[in-house]
Write a protein that holds these residues in place. Structure first.
Motif, short mmCIF file in Angstrom:
data_model
loop_
_atom_site.label_atom_id
_atom_site.label_comp_id
_atom_site.label_asym_id
_atom_site.label_seq_id
_atom_site.Cartn_x
_atom_site.Cartn_y
_atom_site.Cartn_z
N ARG A 231 52.59 42.75 37.81
CA ARG A 231 51.32 42.46 37.16
C ARG A 231 51.44 42.59 35.65
O ARG A 231 52.13 43.47 35.15
CB ARG A 231 50.24 43.40 37.68
N THR A 234 46.22 44.17 31.11
CA THR A 234 44.88 43.58 31.03
C THR A 234 44.44 43.49 29.57
O THR A 234 44.70 44.39 28.77
CB THR A 234 43.89 44.45 31.82
N CYS A 411 47.52 38.36 39.13
CA CYS A 411 46.62 38.57 38.02
C CYS A 411 45.50 37.54 38.07
O CYS A 411 45.56 36.55 38.80
CB CYS A 411 47.35 38.53 36.68
N GLY A 450 45.12 42.31 34.92
CA GLY A 450 46.33 42.61 35.66
C GLY A 450 46.39 44.06 36.06
O GLY A 450 45.53 44.58 36.75
#
Length: 451
Positions: A231, A234, A411, A450
């Motif tokens: 991932r 974010t 994601c 993510g």
């Protein structure tokens, strides 16, 4: 493959039946196809399919009402029964005063696809054995790539298709097309670390198709590059949509300017005619007359001549995508964008579209973005058709310092389509043989969710 003359005869017989059943206006479509598809896995035949036949459709218009019926049975009794059933259904249908065929004076003078090279007539149809050899070659090439542990499938297919459209206003025309395709899906890694990717190409003429080995190698390389995916962080970052998926953004724009959505008031671009929807200098052209492309067509499903036109010119929306019905609802002329199948009335749809390319390569845009996400595949979708709010699952590669750092999966990317499209920067890597020739697109101001 059923002869074009047979398809033409079927549409005329449908119109004759509709007239006898009491329909003052009607149109008919006949589609004939012969298709073969071969799937292989682990060096062995997995599945073989062959399909051939004819589908017919009839639409009757009766005092502002319409009904559509379809069948794969072409017997005389069935044609009469279809017409009678369609007229009975139309009598009970809701009233719509925008219904109607094209005026005879507006019909296309062109009634075939001569010069568009939509059908391969120079080579014989591939045999199932030849298709299996292509699929096996693609699979072997994928398996030969470092890191590939297995394939999900490899396939080769061939389709030859004919269509004829006729209407009681005097239109009658048709054409044929062919399609050769090869696909490979490769899996890299083992256990919970397995990753998959694919490559697929389709062309009207086999000489334009990449070799099976080239397609297999590309599928294998793409899957191997995904080993170790995780991932991403974010936050708000620029996102580069790879050429493989960039056309989906333009597809959302096309959906928003479709006459059906505009007439219903259910579009995030419903008030944008004549306004900027793309950055200055970027145009979106529709050209249905490009030779050898799968969406090319000489006339639309209502018999109107197709022509090249700008949907977006220098960033400004130039108009809607309309058939006769949606055009009348909006007080506008059709843009010759009607499409239809055998079981439903015409609806607006685009053919080949071309987005203005940029000056920079995809690698140059990666270097310019510094830190962000390169998206190579998309999963699922949550798109609000009236606001343009956009959210999709994505996978690809994280970019740090202007270079690809590591593969990414699991994601979500989000933004608003109106804002996203106004902030895009195109690369120069569009493929001219795609029906949507859209390059990689760098979009600023999106959010990645993510880790």
């Amino acid at each position: 493959m059923i002869a074009t003359e047979t398809l033409r005869d079927l549409t005329q017989r449908l119109l004759d039946a509709a007239r006898k059943a009491g329909a003052p206006e009607a149109d008919a479509i006949a589609v004939g196809a012969d298709a073969v598809s071969i799937d292989v896995r682990a060096g062995r035949l997995e599945q073989a399919e062959r399909a051939n036949g004819v589908d017919i459709g009839l639409r009757v218009l009766l005092n502002g009402r319409q009904a559509c019926v379809s069948s794969s049975d072409t017997s005389p009794a069935t044609l009469l029964e279809m017409a009678e059933r369609a007229v009975a259904m139309a009598r009970e249908a809701p009233l719509d005063d925008t219904l109607g065929l094209a005026d005879p004076s507006a019909l296309s003078a062109r009634r075939d696809a001569d010069g568009l090279e939509l059908e391969d007539t120079q080579t014989s149809d591939p045999t199932p054995a030849e298709l299996q050899d292509r699929a096996l070659a693609a699979e072997a090439a994928a398996l030969a790539q470092a890191g590939i542990t297995q394939t999900e499938a490899a396939s080769a297919s061939f389709v030859r298709r004919g269509v004829w459209i006729a209407a009681s206003n005097g239109f009658s025309g048709g054409y044929r097309r062919s399609s050769h395709a090869t696909t490979a899906i490769a899996i890299a890694g083992t256990g919970t670390g397995m990753e998959r990717d694919w490559a697929s190409e389709s062309r009207a003429h086999p000489g334009d198709l990449p070799t099976p080995e080239e397609i297999g190698v590309l599928a294998g390389q793409r899957a191997a590059e995904r080993i170790g995916a995780r991932r991403p962080p974010t936050g708000p970052v620029p996102i580069l949509f790879d050429e493989r998926v960039a056309a989906t953004l333009i597809g959302h724009l096309l959906g928003a300017i479709n006459g059906t959505a505009i007439a219903r008031g259910a579009s995030w671009l419903r008030n944008a005619d004549g306004q900027p929807v793309l950055p200055p200098g970027i145009s979106l052209i529709e050209d249905p007359l490009i030779p050898r492309l799968a969406s090319s067509r000489p006339f639309d499903a209502e018999g109107l001549a197709c022509a090249r036109r700008a949907l977006v010119e220098d960033g400004v929306l130039a108009g809607w995508v309309l058939d006769l019905g949606t055009g009348r609802k909006l007080g506008l002329e059709s843009t010759a964008n009607a499409a239809r199948g055998t079981s439903a009335p015409p609806h607006p749809a685009t053919s080949n579209v071309i987005l203005t390319q940029g000056a920079a390569s995809r690698d140059a845009l990666i270097a310019d973005m510094g830190r962000g996400l390169l998206v190579t595949s998309l999963l699922g979708a949550s798109i609000n058709p009236t606001t343009g709010d956009y959210s999709r699952g994505a996978a690809g590669f994280w970019v740090e310092g202007g270079q690809i750092a590591w593969p990414v999966n699991e994601c979500t990317i989000a933004g608003n389509l109106r804002e996203m499209l106004m902030q895009l920067t195109p690369a120069n890597d569009a493929k001219p043989w795609r029906v949507q020739a859209v390059p990689s697109l760098l979009v600023q101001g999106m959010t990645v969710a993510g880790a």
